[in-house]
Write a protein that holds these residues in place. Structure first.
Motif, PDB file in Angstrom:
ATOM      1  N   TRP A 155       0.850  -1.179   0.000  1.00 13.61           N
ATOM      2  CA  TRP A 155       0.000   0.000   0.000  1.00 13.61           C
ATOM      3  C   TRP A 155       0.900   1.248   0.000  1.00 13.61           C
ATOM      4  CZ3 TRP A 155      -4.459  -1.345   4.027  1.00 13.61           C
ATOM      5  CH2 TRP A 155      -5.337  -2.281   3.439  1.00 13.61           C
ATOM      6  N   GLU A 163       0.331   3.652   3.210  1.00 14.90           N
ATOM      7  CA  GLU A 163      -0.943   3.598   3.919  1.00 14.90           C
ATOM      8  C   GLU A 163      -0.906   2.394   4.854  1.00 14.90           C
ATOM      9  OE1 GLU A 163      -4.337   4.544   1.623  1.00 14.90           O
ATOM     10  OE2 GLU A 163      -5.767   3.894   3.147  1.00 14.90           O
ATOM     11  N   ARG A 164      -1.170   2.642   6.108  1.00 13.91           N
ATOM     12  CA  ARG A 164      -1.124   1.582   7.140  1.00 13.91           C
ATOM     13  C   ARG A 164       0.259   0.931   7.231  1.00 13.91           C
ATOM     14  NH1 ARG A 164      -5.299   4.044   9.071  1.00 13.91           N
ATOM     15  NH2 ARG A 164      -7.107   3.979   7.708  1.00 13.91           N
ATOM     16  N   ASN A 204      -0.167   1.275  -3.727  1.00 12.50           N
ATOM     17  CA  ASN A 204      -1.409   1.261  -2.961  1.00 12.50           C
ATOM     18  C   ASN A 204      -2.635   1.001  -3.844  1.00 12.50           C
ATOM     19  OD1 ASN A 204      -3.398   1.807  -1.076  1.00 12.50           O
ATOM     20  ND2 ASN A 204      -2.677   3.875  -0.578  1.00 12.50           N
ATOM     21  N   VAL A 205      -3.583   0.255  -3.271  1.00  6.28           N
ATOM     22  CA  VAL A 205      -4.858   0.043  -3.975  1.00  6.28           C
ATOM     23  C   VAL A 205      -5.660   1.337  -4.092  1.00  6.28           C
ATOM     24  CG1 VAL A 205      -5.143  -2.405  -3.476  1.00  6.28           C
ATOM     25  CG2 VAL A 205      -5.944  -0.724  -1.801  1.00  6.28           C
ATOM     26  N   ASN A 206      -5.408   2.271  -3.185  1.00  3.97           N
ATOM     27  CA  ASN A 206      -5.946   3.618  -3.387  1.00  3.97           C
ATOM     28  C   ASN A 206      -4.970   4.317  -4.329  1.00  3.97           C
ATOM     29  OD1 ASN A 206      -8.178   3.417  -1.623  1.00  3.97           O
ATOM     30  ND2 ASN A 206      -6.848   3.810   0.139  1.00  3.97           N
ATOM     31  N   LYS A 286      -9.282  -1.582  -6.804  1.00  2.00           N
ATOM     32  CA  LYS A 286     -10.232  -1.245  -5.737  1.00  2.00           C
ATOM     33  C   LYS A 286     -11.238  -0.297  -6.377  1.00  2.00           C
ATOM     34  CE  LYS A 286     -10.439   1.118  -1.226  1.00  2.00           C
ATOM     35  NZ  LYS A 286      -9.673   1.567  -0.045  1.00  2.00           N
ATOM     36  N   GLU A 290     -14.861   2.830  -0.786  1.00  2.00           N
ATOM     37  CA  GLU A 290     -14.277   3.959  -0.045  1.00  2.00           C
ATOM     38  C   GLU A 290     -13.902   5.112  -0.972  1.00  2.00           C
ATOM     39  OE1 GLU A 290     -11.179   2.012   2.333  1.00  2.00           O
ATOM     40  OE2 GLU A 290     -12.662   1.645   3.900  1.00  2.00           O
ATOM     41  N   ARG A 323     -11.048  -6.361  -6.153  1.00  2.00           N
ATOM     42  CA  ARG A 323     -11.310  -6.472  -4.713  1.00  2.00           C
ATOM     43  C   ARG A 323     -12.792  -6.426  -4.371  1.00  2.00           C
ATOM     44  NH1 ARG A 323      -8.959  -2.769  -1.214  1.00  2.00           N
ATOM     45  NH2 ARG A 323      -8.108  -4.231   0.286  1.00  2.00           N
ATOM     46  N   PHE A 325     -13.906  -5.577  -1.376  1.00  2.00           N
ATOM     47  CA  PHE A 325     -14.060  -4.707  -0.203  1.00  2.00           C
ATOM     48  C   PHE A 325     -14.992  -3.547  -0.576  1.00  2.00           C
ATOM     49  CE2 PHE A 325     -12.053  -1.478   2.765  1.00  2.00           C
ATOM     50  CZ  PHE A 325     -12.541  -2.050   3.920  1.00  2.00           C
ATOM     51  N   LYS A 364     -11.208 -10.181   1.386  1.00  2.00           N
ATOM     52  CA  LYS A 364     -10.579 -10.117   2.711  1.00  2.00           C
ATOM     53  C   LYS A 364     -11.039 -11.303   3.550  1.00  2.00           C
ATOM     54  CE  LYS A 364      -9.872  -5.126   3.021  1.00  2.00           C
ATOM     55  NZ  LYS A 364      -9.796  -3.929   3.887  1.00  2.00           N
ATOM     56  N   ASP A 369     -13.160  -5.996   8.407  1.00  2.00           N
ATOM     57  CA  ASP A 369     -11.908  -5.373   7.995  1.00  2.00           C
ATOM     58  C   ASP A 369     -10.740  -5.733   8.903  1.00  2.00           C
ATOM     59  OD1 ASP A 369     -10.138  -3.833   6.647  1.00  2.00           O
ATOM     60  OD2 ASP A 369     -11.013  -1.898   7.190  1.00  2.00           O
ATOM     61  N   GLU A 397      -2.488  -3.216  11.135  1.00  2.00           N
ATOM     62  CA  GLU A 397      -3.345  -2.040  11.310  1.00  2.00           C
ATOM     63  C   GLU A 397      -4.165  -2.083  12.602  1.00  2.00           C
ATOM     64  OE1 GLU A 397      -5.972  -1.382   8.012  1.00  2.00           O
ATOM     65  OE2 GLU A 397      -6.880   0.393   8.911  1.00  2.00           O
ATOM     66  N   TYR A 398      -4.909  -3.153  12.777  1.00  2.00           N
ATOM     67  CA  TYR A 398      -5.776  -3.271  13.954  1.00  2.00           C
ATOM     68  C   TYR A 398      -5.178  -4.204  15.000  1.00  2.00           C
ATOM     69  CZ  TYR A 398      -9.368  -0.996  11.131  1.00  2.00           C
ATOM     70  OH  TYR A 398     -10.080  -0.109  10.365  1.00  2.00           O
ATOM     71  N   HIS A 532      -6.234   4.400  13.971  1.00  6.36           N
ATOM     72  CA  HIS A 532      -6.587   3.078  14.492  1.00  6.36           C
ATOM     73  C   HIS A 532      -5.645   2.534  15.563  1.00  6.36           C
ATOM     74  CE1 HIS A 532      -8.808   2.410  10.398  1.00  6.36           C
ATOM     75  NE2 HIS A 532      -9.408   3.275  11.186  1.00  6.36           N
TER      76      HIS A 532
HETATM   77  O1  GCW Z   1      -9.045  -1.105   6.430  1.00  9.45           O
HETATM   78  C1  GCW Z   1      -9.145  -0.188   5.452  1.00  9.45           C
HETATM   79  C2  GCW Z   1      -7.948   0.642   5.677  1.00  9.45           C
HETATM   80  C3  GCW Z   1      -7.663   1.519   4.496  1.00  9.45           C
HETATM   81  C4  GCW Z   1      -7.523   0.613   3.274  1.00  9.45           C
HETATM   82  C5  GCW Z   1      -8.806  -0.163   3.080  1.00  9.45           C
HETATM   83  C6  GCW Z   1      -8.726  -1.151   1.938  1.00  9.45           C
HETATM   84  C7  GCW Z   1      -6.107   0.924   1.394  1.00  9.45           C
HETATM   85  O2  GCW Z   1      -8.130   1.391   6.850  1.00  9.45           O
HETATM   86  O3  GCW Z   1      -6.492   2.216   4.764  1.00  9.45           O
HETATM   87  O4  GCW Z   1      -7.207   1.341   2.118  1.00  9.45           O
HETATM   88  O5  GCW Z   1      -9.083  -0.898   4.227  1.00  9.45           O
HETATM   89  O6  GCW Z   1      -8.488  -2.316   2.203  1.00  9.45           O
HETATM   90  O7  GCW Z   1      -8.914  -0.772   0.807  1.00  9.45           O
END
Ligand code: GCW
Length: 683
Positions: A155, A163-164, A204-206, A286, A290, A323, A325, A364, A369, A397-398, A532
Motif C-alpha cells: 500500500w 498507507e497503514r 497502494n490500492v488507493n 479497488k 471507499e 477487490r 471490499f 478479505k 476489515d 493495522e488493527y 486506528h
Molecule cells: O481497512 C481499510 C484501511 C484503508 C484501506 C482499506 C482497503 C487501502 O483502513 O487504509 O485502504 O481498508 O483495504 O482498501
C-alpha cells in the motif's frame, strides 16, 4: 552489528561441530549444466549462503565429480546421477515444485525442479536446513506449493508514505518518483523468494493522482526495472490501477466499461504495458470502494468493470484481481437496516459465473476489515464459477501496528481451516483458495505486507515472523504453526534452546494476549478513528463506516441473526448459519460479533460477559508484562541491537496495554454499573 536487516537469511556460523563436519562432506562442488536467469540466482544464493555459514567457496562445474556434489538441475538436465536420484519422483512435481535428495554413496545433494523456479525454492530450503542445523543425511523431500498465486500487496504511495505502514517509508518510492538506489529492492526480492512469494504489487490500492501515471511512459521504464529485479527471483510484478484511468490519462470523459472507446483505450494500454514488461502479472483494482471510482457510476456492475480490464489483459495472459471490499462507507448510524458485514456477499454472490476466467475476486478474510477477530467471509465457497483469491493483512493495522507483538499465523491458520460446508463436510477455506474445490483456473492468497525502509524491514523485529510465516503458510497451509515458528526463530536468532523456547512462546501467545486487553468477544472497532492505534470504545460508534457495537446500559454486540438481526448469518452454508444463529452454539470468542447480549449473559466459559471483559483486560496487561520479562531474560543471548530494539517495543506494549485495560474497563463499568467480582481497580 546486527540490525535485523538480514531477516531470516542471516546465515550465521553453526553451533554444532558434528553437523558442521557433516555439511563439509557435502558442500564442495556446485554442479549446474544449464543456464537461466533464475538458475543464476539460485547458484548465487547457494554460493553466498554456504560461504557465509561454512566459510567455504564452492567450486563450480557443469559436471558431477566422484563425490561431494551439490547439483542444481531441472527436467532439461542431462546428468546420469540426476536421472538416477530423481527416479520416478519427477511426475509428482508441479511447475514450481522441487525435490531435495541426498545420495549417501557419493555424498551428493540434488536440488531438482521441474523448472528453474523449483530449483530456486529448493536452494532456499537447503540453506534453511543448514542454517537451522538439520542433518542432510537421508534427506528426501518432495515439495509443491499448494497455492498457485502467492502474492503480496504494497500500500505504498509515490510520495514515499505507506498507507497503514508501520516500518518507515516505501522501499520503492520517494518524492513522487522511484528511489534512486534499487539495491534494497533486490534484498527484498531475496527475502520474498526464500519463502516462495511469486507475485507482488508495489503501489497502494488507493491509486491517487501521481500513481495513476505508473502505467504511462513517464514511469513504465522504472516499473520495468523493478520487474527485472523481481523476475530474477521468480516474482511477477503487478500494479494497482485507477479504475478511472481513461478519464485521468485518456481524456475520455468516461470510464463506462461498456463504452467502446474505454475498452479500446485499455487494450492499447495493455499493449503498451507489456511492451515494457513482457511478463507483467496484471492489475489489482479497488473500485466503488471507499470513494474510489468504479462501474457503479455508469449503472454497470463489478462483472462489467472487471471483464473490461480482463479482456484487455487476456492476450498477454494477464489477470485482474478485483477487490470485494465494497460497502457503504457513508452509512447513517441511526439506520439499523444496513450491516456492513453483509456487503461483499450481497454485491458479488449474485454475479457468480459472469466473470471472465482471468478475473479473480480478491476477498478479505473477514466480512468487516482485518479485526483482531471476526467471522470468516461467507463468500469463500459461495461462488463455484468465479476464481477467488484470499486477502490477509500482514501489516498490523488493527493488531498493534508493529509496536505491540501480535503473531498472526495462528489466526490465519484458523481461517484457512475454517469449514465452509460448501460441498458438505471437508470444504475448508484453504481448499477453496487453492483452487481444488471448484477447479478455479486462477486462485491463491495475497496479503497487505508489513514492510518499509526501517533497517529491520518491519518496525518490530519480531514482526518479521508474520511475513516469514505468511509465505510458508500459503506455500503449504497444512504446515503447523509450531513448525513454521520453529524455523523462523532458529533462522533468525540461532538454535540456542532457551532463545528458541522463549521467542516461540512469546509469538504463540501474543495474539491471545493482544485480544485480551483490546476488543472482547469478537466485537472489534474500539480504536481511535483514522490511525486506528489505541483504545476508543465509541471512536467508531456514531460514525459513517458501519462499525458499531451498540453498547448501552444493558448489553452489547451486533445482532446478525436471521431471526431478529441483520440476517448476515444466513449468508453462510446452512450448517454454519445454524451454528452462529444460536446463542447456544455460537463460540464465545465471536459472541458479540453475532449477537447482542446483556452484560449478565453467561458465557460457555462460565463467567458473565461483563466479568469476562474485566478478567481478560486485567490478565492481558499482566501477560503483556510477562512478554517483556521473558524477553529481558534473553539479555546476552540475543545480539545487542536487536535485543534492545525488541525490548523497547515490549516496554511500550506493556505500558500501552494498561491504557487499553483502563479505558475499556472503565467504559463498561460506567455503562453497566456492575462491579468487578474481584474488586480490582476500575476508574
Ligand atoms: O481497512 C481499510 C484501511 C484503508 C484501506 C482499506 C482497503 C487501502 O483502513 O487504509 O485502504 O481498508 O483495504 O482498501
Amino acid at each position: 552489528e546486527n540490525t535485523g536487516y538480514e531477516g531470516w537469511l542471516r546465515f550465521s556460523k553453526l553451533t554444532n561441530a558434528n553437523l558442521e563436519a557433516e555439511y563439509r562432506t557435502f558442500f564442495k562442488r556446485l554442479v549446474m549444466s544449464e543456464e537461466s536467469e533464475i538458475l543464476g540466482t539460485a547458484k548465487e544464493e547457494l554460493v553466498k549462503g554456504i560461504q557465509a555459514i561454512l566459510d567455504t567457496s564452492l567450486e563450480c562445474s557443469d559436471q558431477a565429480g566422484q563425490a561431494s556434489n551439490i547439483i542444481l538441475a531441472t527436467q532439461n538436465t542431462k546428468i546420469d546421477l540426476v536421472t538416477t536420484l530423481v527416479g520416478d519422483h519427477s511426475s509428482q512435481l508441479n511447475e514450481e515444485g522441487y525435490i531435495l535428495k541426498t545420495d549417501k554413496e557419493t555424498h551428493s545433494v540434488l536440488v531438482y525442479g521441474k523448472t528453474d523456479k523449483g530449483v530456486l525454492y529448493g536452494v532456499f530450503h537447503l540453506l534453511r536446513l543448514v542454517q537451522t542445523e538439520v542433518s542432510l543425511v537421508d534427506i528426501e523431500i518432495v515439495e509443491n506449493p499448494k497455492n498457485q498465486l502467492r502474492m503480496l500487496n504494497h500500500w505504498d504511495n509515490m510520495d514515499g508514505s505507506i498507507e497503514r505502514g508501520y516500518a518507515g517509508k516505501s522501499i520503492f518510492f520517494e518524492d513522487n518518483r522511484f528511489v534512486e538506489d534499487f539495491s534494497r529492492i533486490k534484498d527484498y526480492a531475496r527475502l520474498l523468494a526464500s519463502i516462495g512469494i511469486n507475485g507482488t504489487t508495489i503501489n497502494n490500492v488507493n491509486v491517487h493522482e501521481v500513481e495513476t501515471n505508473l502505467i504511462t511512459e513517464e514511469f513504465l521504464p522504472d516499473v520495468a526495472r523493478v520487474a527485472d529485479i523481481f523476475r530474477a527471483y521468480g516474482i511477477k510484478l503487478f500494479l494497482s490501477v485507477n479504475y478511472a484511468s481513461t478519464i485521468q490519462l485518456g481524456g475520455l470523459g468516461t470510464a463506462d466499461p461498456l463504452d467502446e472507446n474505454v475498452r479500446h483505450w485499455w487494450k492499447e494500454k495493455a499493449k503498451e504495458i507489456y511492451s515494457y514488461i513482457p511478463d507483467f502479472g496484471g492489475v489489482v483494482v479497488k473500485a466503488d470502494s471507499e470513494h474510489r471510482p468504479g462501474p457503479f457510476t455508469y449503472g454497470r456492475n463489478h462483472a462489467d468493470g472487471s471483464n473490461m480490464l480482463a479482456e484487455a489483459l487476456e492476450p498477454f495472459d494477464g489477470i485482474v484481481l478485483w477487490r470485494c471490499f465494497v460497502y457503504n462507507c457513508l452509512q447513517d448510524w441511526r439506520d439499523r437496516s444496513i450491516d456492513r458485514a453483509r456487503a461483499a456477499y450481497d454485491h458479488f454472490k449474485p454475479l457468480d459465473g459472469q466473470f471472465k476466467d482471468n478475473v479473480l475476486l480478491q476477498i478479505k478474510n473477514g466480512p468487516m476489515d482485518f479485526q483482531v477477530r471476526e467471522g470468516v467471509s461467507p463468500l469463500f465457497g459461495a461462488m463455484p464459477s468465479t476464481n477467488q483469491i484470499l486477502e490477509f493483512q500482514i501489516t498490523q493495522e488493527y493488531t498493534g501496528q508493529q509496536r505491540h507483538l501480535c503473531y498472526l499465523i495462528p489466526q490465519w491458520k484458523e481461517i484457512l481451516d475454517f469449514e465452509t460446508y460448501a460441498k458438505g463436510e471437508g470444504s475448508p477455506v484453504k481448499s477453496v483458495v487453492d483452487g481444488s474445490m471448484y477447479e478455479y483456473k486462477y486462485s491463491g492468497i495475497t496479503a497487505v505486507v508489513n514492510v518499509g525502509n526501517d533497517m529491520n524491514w518491519t518496525g518490530h523485529t519480531l514482526a518479521q515472523a508474520n511475513l516469514y510465516g505468511y509465505g510458508r503458510l500459503i506455500w503449504n497451509p497444512d504446515l503447523s504453526t509450531e513448525e513454521i515458528t520453529n524455523e523462523w526463530v532458529k533462522a533468525t536468532f540461532g538454535v540456542d534452546p532457551q532463545v528458541v523456547e522463549t521467542v516461540t512462546e512469546m509469538l504463540l501467545k501474543s495474539w491471545s494476549i493482544y485480544e485480551k486487553y483490546t476488543s472482547p468477544l469478537g466485537v472489534g472497532w474500539m480504536v481511535n478513528p483514522n490511525h486506528h492505534y489505541g483504545p476508543n470504545v465509541d471512536g467508531y460508534e456514531y460514525d459513517r463506516w458501519g462499525t458499531y457495537h451498540f453498547a448501552d446500559l444493558q448489553g452489547i454486540g451486533v445482532d446478525r441473526t436471521v431471526a431478529t438481526g441483520t440476517g448476515y448469518t444466513g449468508q453462510y452454508f446452512p450448517e454454519n448459519t445454524s451454528f452462529y444463529e444460536s446463542i447456544e452454539t455460537c463460540p464465545d470468542e465471536l459472541l458479540l460479533f453475532f449477537h447482542h447480549v446483556p452484560y449478565t449473559h453467561q458465557l460457555k466459559s462460565g463467567v458473565s460477559v461483563i466479568q469476562h471483559i474485566y478478567n481478560t483486560h486485567f490478565e492481558g496487561v499482566e501477560e503483556a508484562e510477562e512478554l517483556k520479562n521473558r524477553w529481558l531474560a534473553l539479555e546476552g543471548k540475543v545480539d545487542d541491537v536487536r535485543f534492545r530494539h525488541v525490548l523497547a517495543r515490549q516496554e511500550e506494549q506493556a505500558e500501552h496495554s494498561k491504557e487499553w485495560r483502563d479505558i475499556i474497563n472503565t467504559y463498561f463499568y460506567r455503562k453497566s454499573g456492575i462491579a468487578d467480582e474481584l474488586n480490582r481497580t476500575i476508574y
